[in-house]
Scaffold this motif. Sequence first.
Motif, PDB file in Angstrom:
ATOM      1  N   LYS B  27      63.901 -10.604  16.471  1.00 36.88           N
ATOM      2  CA  LYS B  27      62.720  -9.781  16.462  1.00 36.88           C
ATOM      3  C   LYS B  27      62.414  -8.595  17.340  1.00 36.88           C
ATOM      4  O   LYS B  27      62.996  -9.014  18.680  1.00 36.88           O
ATOM      5  N   LEU B  28      61.684  -7.720  17.000  1.00 35.23           N
ATOM      6  CA  LEU B  28      61.855  -6.470  18.053  1.00 35.23           C
ATOM      7  C   LEU B  28      60.349  -6.555  18.217  1.00 35.23           C
ATOM      8  O   LEU B  28      59.609  -6.592  17.445  1.00 35.23           O
ATOM      9  N   VAL B  29      60.125  -5.765  19.466  1.00 37.98           N
ATOM     10  CA  VAL B  29      58.668  -5.644  19.880  1.00 37.98           C
ATOM     11  C   VAL B  29      58.553  -4.116  19.754  1.00 37.98           C
ATOM     12  O   VAL B  29      59.447  -3.139  20.178  1.00 37.98           O
ATOM     13  N   ASN B  30      57.710  -3.208  19.043  1.00 39.27           N
ATOM     14  CA  ASN B  30      57.621  -1.983  18.525  1.00 39.27           C
ATOM     15  C   ASN B  30      57.078  -1.386  19.847  1.00 39.27           C
ATOM     16  O   ASN B  30      56.573  -1.740  20.884  1.00 39.27           O
ATOM     17  N   PRO B  31      57.867  -0.233  20.096  1.00 37.45           N
ATOM     18  CA  PRO B  31      57.904   0.592  21.519  1.00 37.45           C
ATOM     19  C   PRO B  31      56.197   0.632  22.049  1.00 37.45           C
ATOM     20  O   PRO B  31      56.171   0.703  23.137  1.00 37.45           O
ATOM     21  N   ASN B  32      55.436   0.843  21.238  1.00 40.08           N
ATOM     22  CA  ASN B  32      53.936   1.236  21.592  1.00 40.08           C
ATOM     23  C   ASN B  32      53.491  -0.181  22.005  1.00 40.08           C
ATOM     24  O   ASN B  32      52.280  -0.152  22.506  1.00 40.08           O
ATOM     25  N   ASN B  33      53.847  -1.359  21.633  1.00 37.29           N
ATOM     26  CA  ASN B  33      53.457  -2.657  21.836  1.00 37.29           C
ATOM     27  C   ASN B  33      54.010  -3.009  23.093  1.00 37.29           C
ATOM     28  O   ASN B  33      53.211  -4.259  23.470  1.00 37.29           O
ATOM     29  N   LYS B  34      55.006  -2.665  23.567  1.00 34.96           N
ATOM     30  CA  LYS B  34      55.740  -3.326  24.870  1.00 34.96           C
ATOM     31  C   LYS B  34      54.801  -3.373  26.005  1.00 34.96           C
ATOM     32  O   LYS B  34      54.547  -4.205  26.625  1.00 34.96           O
ATOM     33  N   ARG B  35      53.904  -2.285  26.053  1.00 39.78           N
ATOM     34  CA  ARG B  35      53.099  -2.190  27.237  1.00 39.78           C
ATOM     35  C   ARG B  35      51.987  -3.324  27.091  1.00 39.78           C
ATOM     36  O   ARG B  35      50.987  -3.747  28.301  1.00 39.78           O
ATOM     37  N   ARG B  36      51.796  -3.997  25.929  1.00 36.21           N
ATOM     38  CA  ARG B  36      50.802  -5.000  26.093  1.00 36.21           C
ATOM     39  C   ARG B  36      51.292  -6.476  26.403  1.00 36.21           C
ATOM     40  O   ARG B  36      50.679  -7.525  26.178  1.00 36.21           O
ATOM     41  N   LEU B 467      52.459 -11.212  19.929  1.00 34.28           N
ATOM     42  CA  LEU B 467      51.520  -9.900  20.253  1.00 34.28           C
ATOM     43  C   LEU B 467      50.170 -10.210  20.178  1.00 34.28           C
ATOM     44  O   LEU B 467      49.649 -10.971  19.393  1.00 34.28           O
ATOM     45  N   GLY B 468      49.399 -10.058  21.102  1.00 37.23           N
ATOM     46  CA  GLY B 468      48.037 -10.045  21.027  1.00 37.23           C
ATOM     47  C   GLY B 468      47.451 -11.143  21.757  1.00 37.23           C
ATOM     48  O   GLY B 468      46.161 -11.424  22.171  1.00 37.23           O
ATOM     49  N   GLU B 469      48.350 -12.123  21.903  1.00 41.15           N
ATOM     50  CA  GLU B 469      48.407 -13.321  22.684  1.00 41.15           C
ATOM     51  C   GLU B 469      47.624 -13.034  24.376  1.00 41.15           C
ATOM     52  O   GLU B 469      48.220 -12.197  24.864  1.00 41.15           O
ATOM     53  N   LYS B 470      46.569 -13.749  24.509  1.00 42.00           N
ATOM     54  CA  LYS B 470      45.782 -13.657  25.961  1.00 42.00           C
ATOM     55  C   LYS B 470      46.765 -14.377  26.669  1.00 42.00           C
ATOM     56  O   LYS B 470      47.287 -15.454  26.571  1.00 42.00           O
ATOM     57  N   LEU B 471      47.096 -13.855  28.120  1.00 39.69           N
ATOM     58  CA  LEU B 471      47.595 -14.460  29.248  1.00 39.69           C
ATOM     59  C   LEU B 471      46.754 -15.517  29.600  1.00 39.69           C
ATOM     60  O   LEU B 471      45.407 -15.673  29.590  1.00 39.69           O
ATOM     61  N   VAL B 472      47.469 -16.786  30.238  1.00 43.43           N
ATOM     62  CA  VAL B 472      46.644 -17.931  30.469  1.00 43.43           C
ATOM     63  C   VAL B 472      46.071 -17.340  31.784  1.00 43.43           C
ATOM     64  O   VAL B 472      46.790 -16.622  32.836  1.00 43.43           O
TER      65      VAL B 472
END
Lengths: 254, 641
Positions: B27-36, B467-472
């Motif tokens: 699976k790939l992470v979309n370039p715009n989502n990497k900063r998340r 994607l979108g998961e909060k950090l602990v």
Amino acid sequence: MDLTLQVWRQDGPTTSGRFETYAAPGISEDMSFLEMLDVVNERLAADGKEPITFDHDCREGICGTCSLMINGKAHGPERGTATCQLHMRKFNDGDTIVIEPWRATAFPIIKDLMVDRSAFDRIVEAGGYITVAAGSAPDANLIPVPKPVADAAMDAAACIGCGACVAACPNSAAQLFTSAKVAHLNLLPQGQSERYARTEAMVDTMEQYFGSCTNHGECQEACPKEIPIDFIATMNKDYLRAKLKNRRYLSRTP
Amino acid sequence: MPPITFDSKIPEGSIQEKWDNHKFSIKLVNPNNKRRFDIIVVGTGLAGASAAATLGGLGYNVKVFTFHDSPRRAHSIAAQGGINAAKNYHGDGDSIYRLFYDTVKGGDYRSREANVYRLAQVSNNIIDQCTAQGVPFAREYGGLLDNRSFGGAQVSRTFYARGQTGQQLLLGAYQALAEQIHAGSCTLYNRTELLDIVVVDDRAAGIVVRDLLTGEVASHSAHAVVLATGGYSNVFFLSTNAMACNVTAAWRAHRRGALFANPCYTQIHPTCIPSSDEFQSKLTLMSESLRNDGRIWVPSTAHDDRSPDAIPEGERDYFLERKYPSFGNLVPRDVASRNAKGMIDEEKGVGPLHNGVYLDFAASIERLGEQTVRERYGNLFDMYERITGENPYQVPMRIYPAPHYTMGGLWVDYNLETSIPGLYAIGEANFSDHGANRLGASALMQGLADGYFVLPYTIGDGLAPRLGEKLVDTGHEAFRAAEARVQERYRGYLEVKGTRTVDHFHRELGKIMWDYCGMERTRSGLEKAISEIPALYDEFRKDLRVLGGDTSLNQSLERAGRLDDFFQLGLLMCEDALQREESCGGHFRAEHQTPDGEAQRNDDDFAFVGAWEHTGEMQAGTLHKEPLVFDNVHLAQRNYA
Ligand SMILES: Cc1cc2nc3c(=O)[nH]c(=O)nc-3n(C[C@H](O)[C@H](O)[C@H](O)COP(=O)(O)OP(=O)(O)OC[C@H]3O[C@@H](n4cnc5c(N)ncnc54)[C@H](O)[C@@H]3O)c2cc1C
Ligand code: FES
């Protein structure tokens, strides 16, 4: 051999320091300078005294971590030799040896003989690189690099970033370090695109932290890698050109 | 603790297609989502610096940790010889397949074919990448890249930058990292040591670190944690590694559930300068290339204390040339090392401490002239003279084997993910590519392969679904508890107030490891070590003396924590060496040798990766076996006679 050490002790960055005198009897001349300090530290610990803090890691003269002023000389008496490669056979029985940290405003003392040299990292971060995203590079043999060019770049790249040049300089200037990095990259064909932007950014950052160069040449004497001051001239020329050069014409040969 | 699974995630397809298939199917992470996504990278050697720079360049938020003052100081800086790649620039028959084949064979058939093939594939990209970054590799007069043959390889595939290849490659990676730090995608935490991994809901949630300057303990959370923390040769106390190299990061991960694979696979390098006294702090490597022109010998009779020039030819034993007439002084590292040890055991050792063998250049100087020898090895001869005070143009060098590299490490799958989801291990810290023995110039290749070209792809596979998961939150009780444990642990060392220093115990541990788990291992020796290590550890807990406090820089305190973990690792190494009833690569069990004294593998019973699960303080733990399957390379006994 039996030695007397006068060692700079300082508890922390904000406290004032002092020299302490330690007797160091029974030192073997085959020990390295840092092994001699290890022995002194073991003995201090046995006496319930806190060991002397000093920076070191590879002990092979390549990581640039060790950094001692020995009898007023950065890395001690042997030319082209970092502290960790200096051996006790260069000293004589009965000698008194004065050991201090690097002294420069840009290198604040952390504790005893250890200083903070991160200003060097700031200079590199300002422009000491060639931008190339992983995977985007062309075949390595596409751009031939004449051997004398590669050799000169390597001479400059041999810098270990120890800071002896700054410590030895009466002005605490960092020209030798900065120019070595600038020359390494500016000499290579791969480094041309960012050549002037790099030089300007690195020199400007250097000046924020370090003193100015007045051509004493002490830096070259102290350098454990014997990096020549000629690179400073190269850097200065490129810095001047950076102010004048129209960067749209970068790929034209002058 | 997460359940132990053994999915090594080797992709489908022929060996040539596996990596491409995998890159397509992950699976790939979309370039715009990497900063998340936040990623923690611990370590700034070749593996860590290249990974952090690449991940930062891709757009991830990266936090980079090192206990060094600057990323550039990592132990990788000290590598001398070179880096392999299958470029075949010299048209001498090299290929990706050959590099793959040589690496599997060199590892004595104890590595995963798929990983090694991928390593050989990306080796060429590394040279391109580094050259573009300005690494000043050696060049020929025509301006193209020069190569040399290294460590007995039949082809010239080693790229080098004088005797400072590691330095130049690390500077390249450090500079790339510096650019990302400047751009804000990477944040550097220097002089900061990782002391625990925090696992929440069976996933890596973050790390606990200690600021070495202030003693402050803090937590950092992330979506993924990458360990690039190097090897553990310093368990032997004396080794060629930098003084600060240690196993703590990997060991702490192991205690939290990461499997530790093949801990007994260690490499002993034959050409190091023997120690000169009991205060010796580390051993210096002399490049292997010296064996191309030096002849190794000892006096034929034991206890011969005459100076070397007084010993006539007839009374010298050129033992490698005698035993291995066709390879002579160029036998592989493990064979050369073991034979030198044999001579010392027969009390034929030379030098003031009788702890070396001669490496003699007299014949080469006579044949080639001093000038040629100086051109080839001048810098090494100078280094030797600086350290020993002896001039090797006139007196033979003295050399002896020393611990140098550790093939074992954290178990990882094809994605370089450990058995704790979200926790990755790269570089010397993982066990992945070298089997039971590493070939010269292949560690630099592996570190950079992992960092520039493998992990940046494979990490996306784990991140994309999150994607979108909060950090602990670092206020989570798991972080709090881990912080408290770290504080307690370090305060504990100060409170012992015993009589012996850290170095004292480290030397003692090193002696046990070297005597019983070094170049040659036996059942009885290992059993002895397994009983002695816990006893010494007890003494360490009761009689350690660390002066100073824990709220400012304290180098002895740092070392105490590292040594603590070395004790536990040392025990596991011995257990692993004991269970492996065969000899392979760097692991030589005296009970298992061919009639000519060579390593005798047992492929029927031991063609597996031995991955250990932690079960408790000072216990060996549970062994899990990942079977090794060889579809491409034919298993054969090595023979150098
Ligand atoms: C003398 C010598 C010569 C060699 N020559 C060669 C050669 O010619 N060719 C070759 O291929 N290989 C060679 N090797 C092997 C090779 O150099 C190493 O295997 C390789 O450089 C390891 O790189 P690494 O990135 O995995 O780890 P390292 O370079 O060891 O980096 C580890 C990093 O992790 C950090 N770290 C560790 N633990 C922690 C922690 N708990 N908290 C925070 N930070 C931590 C350190 O600060 C450091 O930044 C040589 C090795 C030696 C000893
Ligand atoms: S300790 Fe690495 S250069 Fe001296």
